[in-house]
Scaffold this motif. Structure first.
Motif, mmCIF file in Angstrom:
data_model
loop_
_atom_site.group_PDB
_atom_site.id
_atom_site.type_symbol
_atom_site.label_atom_id
_atom_site.label_comp_id
_atom_site.label_asym_id
_atom_site.label_seq_id
_atom_site.Cartn_x
_atom_site.Cartn_y
_atom_site.Cartn_z
ATOM 1 N N GLU A 1 -98.925 -8.127 -5.419
ATOM 2 C CA GLU A 1 -97.977 -8.923 -6.198
ATOM 3 C C GLU A 1 -98.150 -8.660 -7.690
ATOM 4 O O GLU A 1 -97.173 -8.527 -8.435
ATOM 5 N N ARG B 1 -95.453 -7.147 -10.320
ATOM 6 C CA ARG B 1 -95.114 -7.802 -11.584
ATOM 7 C C ARG B 1 -95.230 -6.821 -12.748
ATOM 8 O O ARG B 1 -94.418 -6.823 -13.667
ATOM 9 N N LYS B 2 -96.291 -5.995 -12.731
ATOM 10 C CA LYS B 2 -96.496 -5.033 -13.816
ATOM 11 C C LYS B 2 -95.382 -3.988 -13.839
ATOM 12 O O LYS B 2 -94.919 -3.581 -14.917
ATOM 13 N N GLN C 1 -92.367 -4.493 -12.777
ATOM 14 C CA GLN C 1 -91.202 -5.214 -13.268
ATOM 15 C C GLN C 1 -91.258 -5.324 -14.792
ATOM 16 O O GLN C 1 -90.251 -5.089 -15.486
ATOM 17 N N TYR C 2 -92.441 -5.649 -15.305
ATOM 18 C CA TYR C 2 -92.629 -5.752 -16.757
ATOM 19 C C TYR C 2 -92.334 -4.416 -17.428
ATOM 20 O O TYR C 2 -91.628 -4.351 -18.451
ATOM 21 N N CYS D 1 -98.409 -11.286 -16.960
ATOM 22 C CA CYS D 1 -98.824 -10.187 -16.077
ATOM 23 C C CYS D 1 -100.301 -9.841 -16.180
ATOM 24 O O CYS D 1 -100.908 -9.412 -15.202
#
Length: 445
Positions: A190, A194-195, A197-198, A378
């Motif tokens: 997860e 997230r990273k 996505q960032y 993140c």
């Protein structure tokens, strides 16, 4: 843990016998076959373990990343189901080796003596070695090179409860280890998502097409330098000396394990080599391409493998430069600029030519606010998923230590189990209910 408590009451209500490493094990250091004999390193079939094996493949090993030939073996191989313990250099690591093997000289082998091979479960020994790891960290020889005091090492004691107790503890810890690994893998996946996505949104925000002027770093910075090229003088205290290993994946500096230099050395450096708030550090050798934005005026110095950029804040905000240096476009430029075979290096002249779009100050401010908040979610170890991963690991370590704590025969001290009720009353009830449910799941497996 009802079954374990029943076994404790049945088999050792008055305590458990403890025996030292010297009593339980034959010990011997590993070694590195001579590099001058090429035949030792060709067509190898004998696993030769190093710290890299633990880092890459975990603590229970049957395959190595490097093999040596039979001609490299002195006398005989170390037997299968031996424990290797790091007793020099990187202290506080161990592994269970499931096959006949060799290891380098940084490790000491623990091999159960014949008379104890039927009364000690090797997995119980493996789990108890986590306590040995911590013991090793505080039993060091004095000197510049980290090594364990072996006279103290062999005095470390292992409990010897009945095999039935050992095996039940191993069963619970195996299940708990698997459950913790699964939870950690899920949380890590997860965090990775997230990273990504960032990174996607960061690149989107930093893509201006032809609506923002392009600047080279030489145009954006008052100065671009690197650390002093001369070896710094050492000191027991004073000013921290940062190496590239102190620059973390979270784009900050770990000051926990640093060398020190005298303040006189710091004062002798050129102003552009003395970091100040708003400067950007950027790794340029080996693990190149990691920027760090300096957030305060803490005094420190750094090695020449790290560049320091002093932004011209009339053109570019420090935090904007920091984020832009993490963009995919900038990383592509870094990869193209890095030269060399053994260690890739970005020359300062090449770094100065690397470029990025720079909008006006108001736009920079808005971008920085958004990216700072997203980055904190993140990567900050104190919030979100990283904190949850750390909490799960600490929970696992707590129960592992609880299961491996015994009263020694003839001792009047209370064990963690005997004081557990007292501790529980002082802990948060909600946390207790959560951990009880998790422990019940382990028991049923």
């Amino acid at each position: 843990m009802n079954k374990i408590n029943e076994l404790i009451a049945k088999f050792y209500p008055d305590g458990v016998e403890y025996k030292s490493i010297a009593e339980l094990f034959n010990t011997q250091n590993g070694y590195t076959p001579s590099k001058s004999h090429s035949e030792y390193w060709e067509n190898g079939t004998i696993p030769w373990f190093r710290m890299e094996d633990i880092r890459e493949n975990g603590r229970i090993l049957s395959k190595a990343t490097q093999y040596v030939s039979e001609s490299a073996v002195k006398r005989t191989l170390f037997p299968a189901n031996s424990i290797i313990v790091a007793t020099s250099a990187t202290i506080g690591e161990h592994a269970l080796i499931k096959v006949p093997s060799l290891a380098n000289q940084r490790f000491t082998y623990l091999m159960l003596k014949e008379e104890y091979s039927t009364c000690m479960d090797i997995m119980f020994v493996y789990y108890y070695c986590f306590k040995l790891d911590e013991y090793c960290k505080v039993c060091l020889n004095q000197g510049n090179f980290a090594s364990v005091d072996m006279k103290k090492f062999v005095k470390f004691k292992f409990p010897v409860p009945p095999l039935e107790v050992q095996r039940e503890i191993v069963r619970v810890l195996d299940s708990f280890t698997l459950l913790t690994a699964e939870l950690t893998a899920e949380l890590t996946a997860e965090l990775t998502a997230r990273k990504k996505q960032y990174s996607f949104y960061r690149d989107k925000m930093l893509n201006f097409g032809d609506k923002a002027p392009i600047y080279r770093l030489s145009e954006l910075c008052e100065s671009i330098a690197d650390g002093d090229h001369m070896p710094p003088p050492k000191s027991d205290d004073g000013i921290p000396f940062i190496t590239i290993s102190n620059v973390t994946e979270y784009h900050d500096i770990d000051f926990e394990n640093t060398m020190y230099v005298p303040e006189s050395y710091y004062n002798s450096l050129a102003e552009k080599r003395r970091p100040r708030k708003g400067d950007i550090l950027y790794t340029v050798v080996g693990s190149y391409g990691i920027p760090v934005c300096i957030e305060n005026d803490k005094k420190f110095v750094f090695q020449r493998h790290i560049a320091i950029l002093r932004p011209n804040n009339a053109i570019v905000k420090s935090r904007y430069l920091f984020h832009a240096m993490q963009s995919t476009d900038f990383k592509i430029q870094a990869d193209k600029s890095a030269k060399g075979a053994a260690q890739k290096t970005i020359a300062l002249s090449s770094l100065a030519k690397m470029h990025m779009p720079v909008p006006d100050m108001n736009v920079q401010e808005r971008i920085v606010n958004v990216l700072d908040n997203f980055e904190a979610i993140c990567t900050d170890l104190n919030i979100g998923l990283p904190a949850e991963i750390e909490a799960r690991q600490k929970q696992y370590e707590y129960y592992r230590d609880l299961l491996l704590t015994f009263t020694e025969t003839g001792s009047n001290r209370q064990t963690d189990r005997q004081t557990d009720r007292q501790t529980d009353r002082q802990t948060d009830r909600q946390t207790d209910r959560q951990t009880d449910r998790q422990t019940d799941r382990v028991e049923r497996n």
